[in-house]
Design a protein around this motif. Structure first.
Motif: not given
Length: 342
Positions: A143, A146, A149-150, A211-214, A218, A220, A229
């Motif tokens: 991703i 990073p 982080l949710q 959910l970890w967006s980058g 992402a 998920a 994702a």
């Protein structure tokens, strides 16, 4: 080499459903010699008969320098139970203690923990079996860089803090704040260097997600995944999970781990099955002992931070607000000793 002797303190649901099955799945490593509870009785654990004895029947002869003591008793009883086993010679033993270790008001009893030969915490959210796969994906640049982080309804209180620490590979929390009501708001954790985690409450594994967006995508897992994702999913064979998959990467489960998890349906997600995966995580934690259980200082700080965030909405580790270090632990222990309960 003979299996390591184990003494279990507590005989509640956590012990019966998670702890004993994890120990029993490692017969070459551990031998559960005795289980102690409030009263004498027989329990059935996975088809095996387990005799529960009153703690008053524990003999010093049952404790050796090689003995592992696992403690999971009611929160209010922790100091009293630890004091009793120490009075029978447990100073030479290693202690593995369940969360939250000590309540904030009990930190005056920290000296009890210091008397054991070694102490670590049974924080199985730090050893969930899909975490190594996520780390490999991050290291492979899946991703990009990073970002946030949710943990959306997929983590709870001090367990969520431990999970976020582990996922970010950041042992130190720089600062934290609570927004909104307890059990329906969110907790924001800042680990420094742009590393941030948000825990959205309430916990509801069935509808929760990670959910970890980058910068380039992402990762998920769970419900309502965003389009595009990379999904963390189970790889199933004959109704059992045999691995986790994330893009082209996979993390295999041992047959014993798959058995501990139980049947997995096509609609199950790793987030939805967190409770059962914690049992697998506990097994992995046991396999690491005595080298690397979840550190006592970190477990104490997780529960203290959770308490202080509830009371004051903001928390930052200092010698006065964190029991993680010797100085902070000594100061808090001294300050809270008048109200400590044993």
């Amino acid at each position: 080499m003979s299996p390591r002797p184990v003494i279990v303190l507590g005989a509640g649901q956590r012990i019966r459903n998670d702890v004993l099955p994890a120990f029993f799945s490692l017969p070459a490593d551990y031998d559960v010699r005795a289980v102690f509870g409030r009263s004498e009785r027989d329990e059935n654990v996975g088809g095996a008969a387990v005799r529960v004895r009153p703690l008053s029947s524990l003999s010093p002869d049952e404790l050796s320098a090689d003995t592992l003591i696992y403690s999971c008793v009611s929160k209010g009883a922790v100091p009293r139970v630890l004091a009793e086993v120490l009075s029978r010679g447990a100073e030479r033993c290693e202690l593995l203690i369940d969360t939250p270790v000590l309540l904030f008001k009990q930190l005056g009893n920290l000296k009890l923990l210091r008397r054991f030969a070694k102490v670590s915490v049974a924080e199985d959210c730090s050893t969930l079996p899909w975490i190594p796969l996520v780390h490999r994906a991050l290291d492979a640049g899946l991703i990009g860089t990073p970002g946030e982080l949710q943990l959306d309804r997929s983590a709870w209180r001090y367990h969520g803090l431990a999970m976020a620490r582990t996922l970010w590979r950041a042992p130190r929390v720089r600062r934290a704040r609570r927004i909104g009501a307890v059990e329906s708001g969110r907790v924001v954790l800042d680990f420094g260097a742009g590393r941030r985690a948000v825990i959205q409450e309430p916990r509801d594994y069935a509808s929760g997600r990670l959910l970890w967006s980058g910068s380039a995508g992402a990762i998920a897992s769970g419900a309502d995944l965003p389009s595009g994702a990379q999904a963390l999913v189970f790889e199933r064979v004959d109704g059992r999970a045999r691995a986790f998959r994330l893009g082209e990467l996979r993390e295999e489960l041992a047959l014993e781990e798959s058995a501990l998890l139980g049947a997995v349906s096509a609609s199950d997600t790793p987030v939805a099955r967190t409770h059962d995966l914690k049992r697998v995580g506990l097994r992995r934690l046991l396999q690491r002992l005595p080298e690397s259980g979840y550190p006592l200082e970190r477990g104490l700080e997780d529960s203290a931070a959770d308490f202080l965030l509830e009371k004051f909405r903001r928390w930052r580790p200092t010698p006065l607000t964190s029991p993680a270090g010797r100085l902070g632990g000594a100061l808090l222990g001294l300050a809270l000793r008048p109200i400590a309960r044993r």
